[in-house]
Design an enzyme around this catalytic site. Structure first.
Site, mmCIF file in Angstrom:
data_model
loop_
_atom_site.group_PDB
_atom_site.id
_atom_site.type_symbol
_atom_site.label_atom_id
_atom_site.label_comp_id
_atom_site.label_asym_id
_atom_site.label_seq_id
_atom_site.Cartn_x
_atom_site.Cartn_y
_atom_site.Cartn_z
ATOM 1 N N GLY A 6 1.442 21.101 24.341
ATOM 2 C CA GLY A 6 2.335 20.067 24.848
ATOM 3 C C GLY A 6 1.889 19.541 26.208
ATOM 4 C CB SER A 7 3.863 18.083 28.943
ATOM 5 O OG SER A 7 4.424 17.057 28.153
#
Length: 483
Positions: free
Chosen positions: A211-212
C-alpha cells in the site's frame, strides 16, 4: 571336472563377483546418499543422542534439551517462551525436521559442523560438542511487539539502522515449537491444517501489497532522478487523477486533503494517491523498479540468515498498472522485513546495512567461529540529501499527518502509513501497514520498524495504518529506545 559342474562353478563365481561389485558400489558410491537419506533412522538417533547446542537471546538460552523416557532417541528439543520466539528459532523435531535458525544451524547445534572438530576428532571421527547461536534479538523489543500485536493476525520487524542488527521478529498468531519436538503427529496435523496458519513466518516469508508505505520508494526515485528538487517543490499532479488509457479515476482517502499538485511532503502527510500514481508514470516503471531493487525488492537470495521471501516490484506493465504500483498496489508485494529495510536506509543517511538476526556463532567453549556483525555490508541506496529530506517528510507524517499514533515523547519519529487493498475489487478487509524510524533525543539509540496487520477485530471502516499498525510500531520503538 565334467561340463555341467564346470558351468555351474563359473556361474557361481559370476554371482559372487556381481555381489562383490554391488557391495563395493553401495559402500563407496551410494553410501553417502544412504547415510543422508531423510528416512535413515540412524541419523535421527545420532542427532538426538546428546543434548543440542542452544539459541541465545539477550544472553539467555531460549532453547534446551530434555532426556526422553523411552524409545531410541535419548533427547528432544525444549523451548523457553516458545510462542514468543517461534519466528526466530523455528522448531527442531525428531520427526518433522527443523526450520528457521534451528534449520539453518542444524549441524552446528547437533555437533556435526566440521568447524567444531579439533584435529583428533577429525582422525577418530568423534562427535564434537555442539555450538551455540547468539542472536541480535532484543528481548524487550520482541516482547513489546508480541504484546502489542496481541490477538491480531500480523507481523513486526525492528532493525537497528546503523548496523543492520535485527532487534525483533514477531509473527502472530504464533505457536509453541515444543509440541513438535517429539514428533506428535496430532499436533502437526492441528498446526498445519489451522486456517490461521500459525507456522507461517509473516515477518519474513509472507509478502503482501505494501500500500502507501511504498510511496517512500517512489519519492526516493523522484528525488534521486531530479524529477523534483526537494520534498517541498510542488508536483505536477492533477486531482482527481485518471489512470492512463482508462476511464478509472483514482480516489484519495480524504476528499478534502490538499492533494492537487501537492509537494512530496504534503503528499506523504495526507497520503495522496494521485501524486504518487502520476509520479510513477512520469518516472517510468524502469526507474521505479531500479530504486525498489536498491532497497531489496526482487532479491531472490535475501538471507538474514533465514531465507526471506522475495518482495516483488513487477515488470512489463502498461502505464495504468505502473500508476497503481506508485501507491503500492497492482503486483507490488513486500514483507515487513523489506519495509523495515526501506525505513532503515532512510534513517541511516541513505545507507542500508545488511540486516541479520544472528550476531555470532560459537563452539562449546564460547570461542567465536563466525562474527556476522563484522561481516555486515553497507550500501548507499540514496544520497544523504535525499535521505535527510525523506526523514523530514516522514516526521511531518507523524507530527501532523496520518501517523500521529506513532509519536513518542523524547524521541524524533518519522513514519508512513499504508492501507492496502485485499481481494478482488477490495472485497476483503484491507491490510494495515506502518513503517517508521525513531531516534532518541537523550541517547544514541535508533530503530527502524515495519508492522503489518492482516486481520483484527476492528470494523472494516476502522482499518487503517494509523489505527492498527502505528500503535504496534510505537510500542516497539519505545522498547528499542528505552535506556
Amino acid at each position: 571336472m565334467n561340463k555341467t559342474i564346470r558351468h555351474a562353478s563359473v556361474f557361481t563365481l559370476l554371482l559372487v563377483f556381481a555381489l562383490l561389485v554391488r557391495a563395493t558400489w553401495v559402500q563407496f558410491y551410494d553410501g553417502q546418499a544412504l547415510a543422508e537419506d531423510k528416512d535413515n533412522r540412524r541419523n535421527a538417533i545420532e542427532q538426538y543422542a546428546y543434548p543440542l547446542g542452544n539459541i541465545v537471546v539477550g544472553g539467555d538460552e531460549v532453547t534446551g534439551s530434555a532426556r526422553t523416557t523411552g524409545g531410541d532417541l535419548k533427547y528432544k528439543r525444549t523451548y523457553t517462551d516458545g510462542r514468543l520466539y517461534a519466528a526466530v528459532t523455528g522448531y527442531s523435531s525428531q520427526v518433522f525436521g527443523a526450520t528457521q535458525l534451528e534449520g539453518v544451524y542444524q549441524q552446528l547445534l547437533d555437533g556435526t559442523d566440521n568447524r567444531l572438530k579439533n584435529p583428533l576428532d577429525t582422525v577418530t571421527g568423534k562427535r564434537s560438542d555442539p555450538g551455540d547461536v547468539i542472536t541480535t534479538i532484543d528481548p524487550d523489543v520482541q516482547k513489546a511487539a508480541y504484546k502489542a500485536l496481541g490477538d491480531k493476525k500480523g507481523a513486526a520487524v525492528a532493525i537497528d539502522p546503523r548496523n543492520g542488527r535485527i532487534l525483533g521478529v514477531v509473527s502472530t498468531p504464533s505457536y509453541d515449537p515444543s509440541v513438535l519436538s517429539g514428533g506428535d503427529s496430532e499436533a502437526w496435523k492441528k498446526l498445519t491444517k489451522d486456517s490461521e496458519k500459525p507456522m507461517t513466518n509473516r515477518a519474513l516469508r509472507q509478502p503482501l501489497p505494501p500500500g502507501s508505505t511504498f510511496k517512500l520508494v517512489v519519492a526516493a526515485a523522484a528525488l534521486e532522478d531530479d524529477l523534483y528538487s526537494s520534498v517541498d517543490e510542488r508536483t505536477d499532479s492533477e486531482n482527481p487523477y485518471t489512470l492512463p488509457g482508462t476511464t478509472t479515476v483514482l480516489a484519495n482517502e480524504s476528499k478534502s486533503a490538499p492533494c492537487e499538485n501537492a509537494s512530496i511532503r504534503v503528499a506523504l502527510q495526507y497520503s495522496c494517491n494521485n501524486v504518487f500514481a502520476k509520479m510513477a508514470v512520469d518516472l517510468g516503471q524502469d526507474k521505479v523498479r531500479a530504486m525498489a531493487e536498491k532497497f531489496g525488492f526482487n532479491d531472490t537470495s535475501q538471507d538474514v540468515p533465514v531465507r526471506a521471501y522475495t518482495s516483488v516490484y513487477p515488470s512489463d506493465m502498461d502505464k495504468s498498472s505502473t500508476a497503481l504500483t506508485g501507491i503500492g498496489q497492482f503486483d507490488v508485494t513486500a514483507t515487513p522485513l523489506q519495509m523495515a529495510m526501506v525505513s532503515a536506509a532512510i534513517a541511516n543517511g541513505g545507507k542500508l546495512v545488511s540486516p541479520h538476526m544472528v550476531s555470532q556463532i560459537s563452539d562449546a567453549n564460547g570461542d567465536v567461529l563466525e562474527n556476522y556483525d563484522d561481516e555486515a555490508r553497507s550500501e548507499e541506496i540514496v544520497s544523504s540529501s535525499t535521505a535527510e529530506q525523506l526523514q523530514s517528510a516522514m516526521r511531518t507524517v507523524v507530527e501532523e499527518g496520518t501517523g500521529t499514533n506513532a509519536r513518542i515523547s523524547g524521541a524524533t519519529v518519522g513514519g508512513k502509513t499504508g492501507t492496502a487493498q485485499h481481494g478482488e475489487n477490495n472485497s476483503k478487509t484491507p491490510y494495515a501497514w506502518f513503517t517508521s524510524y525513531a531516534k532518541s533525543d537523550s541517547s544514541d539509540k535508533e530503530v527502524a520498524v515495519a508492522v503489518v496487520v492482516e486481520q483484527s477485530d476492528a470494523a472494516r471502516s476502522e482499518v487503517s495504518g494509523n489505527g492498527l499498525a502505528a500503535p504496534v510500531a510505537e510500542a516497539v520503538m519505545r522498547a528499542a529506545l528505552r535506556d
